[in-house]
Design a protein around this motif. Structure first.
Motif, PDB file in Angstrom:
ATOM      1  N   PRO A  47     -29.231  21.048  39.241  1.00 38.12           N
ATOM      2  CA  PRO A  47     -28.534  20.017  38.460  1.00 38.12           C
ATOM      3  C   PRO A  47     -29.459  19.193  37.570  1.00 38.12           C
ATOM      4  N   ASP A  48     -30.729  19.009  37.997  1.00 39.45           N
ATOM      5  CA  ASP A  48     -31.662  18.228  37.178  1.00 39.45           C
ATOM      6  C   ASP A  48     -32.414  19.086  36.166  1.00 39.45           C
ATOM      7  N   ARG A  49     -32.146  20.395  36.145  1.00 35.23           N
ATOM      8  CA  ARG A  49     -32.730  21.341  35.202  1.00 35.23           C
ATOM      9  C   ARG A  49     -34.261  21.413  35.318  1.00 35.23           C
ATOM     10  N   GLN A  50     -34.759  21.116  36.511  1.00 35.99           N
ATOM     11  CA  GLN A  50     -36.188  21.196  36.774  1.00 35.99           C
ATOM     12  C   GLN A  50     -36.582  22.508  37.433  1.00 35.99           C
ATOM     13  N   ALA A  51     -35.599  23.342  37.777  1.00 34.52           N
ATOM     14  CA  ALA A  51     -35.884  24.595  38.478  1.00 34.52           C
ATOM     15  C   ALA A  51     -34.657  25.486  38.439  1.00 34.52           C
ATOM     16  N   PHE A  52     -34.877  26.756  38.733  1.00 34.99           N
ATOM     17  CA  PHE A  52     -33.746  27.636  39.014  1.00 34.99           C
ATOM     18  C   PHE A  52     -34.041  28.408  40.297  1.00 34.99           C
ATOM     19  N   THR A  53     -32.981  28.745  41.012  1.00 38.30           N
ATOM     20  CA  THR A  53     -33.107  29.422  42.297  1.00 38.30           C
ATOM     21  C   THR A  53     -32.480  30.806  42.227  1.00 38.30           C
ATOM     22  N   VAL A  54     -33.196  31.775  42.748  1.00 39.82           N
ATOM     23  CA  VAL A  54     -32.683  33.138  42.886  1.00 39.82           C
ATOM     24  C   VAL A  54     -32.336  33.341  44.356  1.00 39.82           C
ATOM     25  N   THR A  55     -31.087  33.650  44.634  1.00 35.40           N
ATOM     26  CA  THR A  55     -30.613  33.806  46.004  1.00 35.40           C
ATOM     27  C   THR A  55     -30.231  35.257  46.267  1.00 35.40           C
ATOM     28  N   TYR A  56     -30.791  35.814  47.338  1.00 38.13           N
ATOM     29  CA  TYR A  56     -30.519  37.193  47.741  1.00 38.13           C
ATOM     30  C   TYR A  56     -29.688  37.209  49.012  1.00 38.13           C
ATOM     31  N   SER A  57     -28.984  38.286  49.246  1.00 39.03           N
ATOM     32  CA  SER A  57     -28.256  38.436  50.503  1.00 39.03           C
ATOM     33  C   SER A  57     -28.781  39.598  51.335  1.00 39.03           C
ATOM     34  N   ALA A  58     -29.811  40.300  50.845  1.00 38.56           N
ATOM     35  CA  ALA A  58     -30.346  41.442  51.607  1.00 38.56           C
ATOM     36  C   ALA A  58     -31.767  41.737  51.156  1.00 38.56           C
ATOM     37  N   TYR A  59     -32.714  40.894  51.618  1.00 43.33           N
ATOM     38  CA  TYR A  59     -34.105  41.129  51.234  1.00 43.33           C
ATOM     39  C   TYR A  59     -34.966  41.114  52.491  1.00 43.33           C
ATOM     40  N   LEU A  60     -35.103  42.270  53.132  1.00 48.86           N
ATOM     41  CA  LEU A  60     -35.821  42.397  54.396  1.00 48.86           C
ATOM     42  C   LEU A  60     -36.516  43.744  54.443  1.00 48.86           C
ATOM     43  N   ALA A  61     -37.803  43.736  54.791  1.00 47.53           N
ATOM     44  CA  ALA A  61     -38.578  44.965  54.984  1.00 47.53           C
ATOM     45  C   ALA A  61     -38.937  45.078  56.456  1.00 47.53           C
ATOM     46  N   ALA A  62     -38.817  46.272  57.014  1.00 52.96           N
ATOM     47  CA  ALA A  62     -39.072  46.479  58.443  1.00 52.96           C
ATOM     48  C   ALA A  62     -39.790  47.799  58.664  1.00 52.96           C
ATOM     49  N   ALA A  63     -40.589  47.848  59.731  1.00 56.42           N
ATOM     50  CA  ALA A  63     -41.336  49.063  60.076  1.00 56.42           C
ATOM     51  C   ALA A  63     -41.482  49.145  61.597  1.00 56.42           C
ATOM     52  N   GLY A  64     -41.623  50.371  62.089  1.00 57.69           N
ATOM     53  CA  GLY A  64     -41.785  50.584  63.523  1.00 57.69           C
ATOM     54  C   GLY A  64     -40.461  50.522  64.251  1.00 57.69           C
ATOM     55  N   GLY A  65     -40.465  50.888  65.528  1.00 54.74           N
ATOM     56  CA  GLY A  65     -39.258  50.818  66.346  1.00 54.74           C
ATOM     57  C   GLY A  65     -38.110  51.607  65.759  1.00 54.74           C
ATOM     58  N   ASP A  66     -36.973  50.956  65.564  1.00 60.45           N
ATOM     59  CA  ASP A  66     -35.773  51.614  65.037  1.00 60.45           C
ATOM     60  C   ASP A  66     -35.691  51.589  63.512  1.00 60.45           C
ATOM     61  N   ALA A  67     -36.675  51.013  62.852  1.00 61.72           N
ATOM     62  CA  ALA A  67     -36.639  50.932  61.380  1.00 61.72           C
ATOM     63  C   ALA A  67     -36.767  52.318  60.764  1.00 61.72           C
ATOM     64  N   LYS A  68     -36.073  52.530  59.656  1.00 58.60           N
ATOM     65  CA  LYS A  68     -36.156  53.789  58.925  1.00 58.60           C
ATOM     66  C   LYS A  68     -37.342  53.751  57.967  1.00 58.60           C
ATOM     67  N   THR A  69     -37.796  54.923  57.556  1.00 55.11           N
ATOM     68  CA  THR A  69     -38.945  55.003  56.656  1.00 55.11           C
ATOM     69  C   THR A  69     -38.715  54.204  55.380  1.00 55.11           C
ATOM     70  N   GLY A  70     -37.521  54.277  54.842  1.00 55.34           N
ATOM     71  CA  GLY A  70     -37.215  53.577  53.601  1.00 55.34           C
ATOM     72  C   GLY A  70     -37.120  52.075  53.735  1.00 55.34           C
ATOM     73  N   ASP A  71     -37.098  51.568  54.980  1.00 55.01           N
ATOM     74  CA  ASP A  71     -36.994  50.127  55.191  1.00 55.01           C
ATOM     75  C   ASP A  71     -38.321  49.409  54.982  1.00 55.01           C
ATOM     76  N   ALA A  72     -39.419  50.145  54.962  1.00 59.60           N
ATOM     77  CA  ALA A  72     -40.743  49.522  54.949  1.00 59.60           C
ATOM     78  C   ALA A  72     -41.088  48.867  53.618  1.00 59.60           C
ATOM     79  N   THR A  73     -40.469  49.290  52.539  1.00 60.99           N
ATOM     80  CA  THR A  73     -40.727  48.705  51.224  1.00 60.99           C
ATOM     81  C   THR A  73     -39.406  48.351  50.562  1.00 60.99           C
ATOM     82  N   GLN A  74     -39.273  47.091  50.175  1.00 61.65           N
ATOM     83  CA  GLN A  74     -38.073  46.619  49.492  1.00 61.65           C
ATOM     84  C   GLN A  74     -38.494  45.933  48.196  1.00 61.65           C
TER      85      GLN A  74
END
Length: 200
Positions: A47-74
Motif C-alpha cells: 500500500p505504501d508503494r515501497q515494495a512488492f511481494t511475490v507469493t508462491y503456493s508450492a516452492y519446496l525442494a526435497a531430497a532423500g527418504g521418500d522424495a523423488k529425484t525431480g524434487d531436489a531442484t525447484q
C-alpha cells in the motif's frame, strides 16, 4: 526460540528518497518453472508503494527418504513490470527471503537468486547455502550494489530467477527439505523499491 540465518551483500546508504508516487501499477508478464506454474504465484504492490511481494503456493525442494529425484531442484523465472508516472524512476534495492529448512546431518540445501532489468546482461546468481543438521526458520537478504534506476516514467520489465536445491548428502535414508515462506504461511519474498525524481 527459532533462530534466523542472515546473509547478504552490503551497499552504501542511499540518499533520502522522494515519497513513492501515486498511480504505480505492477503486473506479471510471465512466470515459468516447476515452482511457479499457472495459479501458484501472485504479485502484489504494498500500500505504501515501497515494495512488492511475490507469493508462491508450492516452492519446496526435497531430497532423500521418500522424495523423488525431480524434487531436489525447484525453479521459478518470474518477469514483472511496473507502470510508473512521468517524472519518476525506480530501482529494486533489496530482496528479502525467508522460509524453513529441515536438513538431516550431512544434508545440504541452497537458495540461488539473480535479478535483471530488461536489456541488462544475465548476472551471476547469488547463492545462500545451508548445511545439516538444521531444523529452523531461515532468512537471507540480497542488496543490489550499485543501485540502478530504470528510465524516467517508463515501464521496464524486471526478471527474477530463483532456485531451491536440496541434497541428501550422507543421509539418503532421511527426507531433507527447504521451503520459502512468508509470515502468513504461504511461500513468498519481498522486493524493496527506491524512487528518484527525474526530468521528463
Amino acid at each position: 526460540m527459532r533462530r534466523a540465518l542472515l546473509a547478504g551483500l552490503l551497499i552504501a546508504p542511499l540518499a533520502t528518497p522522494p515519497s513513492p508516487p501515486d498511480g504505480v501499477v505492477i503486473e506479471v508478464v510471465s512466470a515459468a518453472g516447476s515452482s511457479c506454474r499457472p495459479g501458484t504465484v501472485a504479485v502484489a504492490l504494498s500500500p505504501d508503494r515501497q515494495a512488492f511481494t511475490v507469493t508462491y503456493s508450492a516452492y519446496l525442494a526435497a531430497a532423500g527418504g521418500d522424495a523423488k529425484t525431480g524434487d531436489a531442484t525447484q525453479k521459478c523465472k518470474l518477469t514483472v513490470q511496473l507502470q510508473v508516472p512521468d517524472g519518476v524512476a525506480y530501482a529494486v534495492t533489496q530482496a528479502d527471503y525467508r522460509g524453513f529448512a529441515s536438513l538431516a546431518t550431512g544434508a545440504k540445501a541452497a537458495l540461488r537468486a539473480s535479478y535483471r532489468f530488461q536489456g541488462d546482461p544475465q548476472p551471476t546468481p547469488v547463492e545462500h547455502p545451508f548445511t545439516g543438521p538444521y531444523a529452523d526458520d531461515w532468512q537471507v537478504t540480497d542488496r543490489t550494489d550499485p543501485v540502478v534506476f530504470g528510465p524516467c516514467g517508463k515501464a521496464r520489465k524486471f526478471t527474477i530467477d530463483t532456485e531451491l536445491v536440496a541434497d541428501a548428502g550422507t543421509a539418503p535414508g532421511q527426507t531433507s527439505f527447504i521451503v520459502m515462506d512468508s509470515t502468513d504461511g504461504s511461500f513468498g519474498t519481498t522486493y524493496r523499491l527506491a524512487w528518484r525524481s527525474c526530468s521528463r
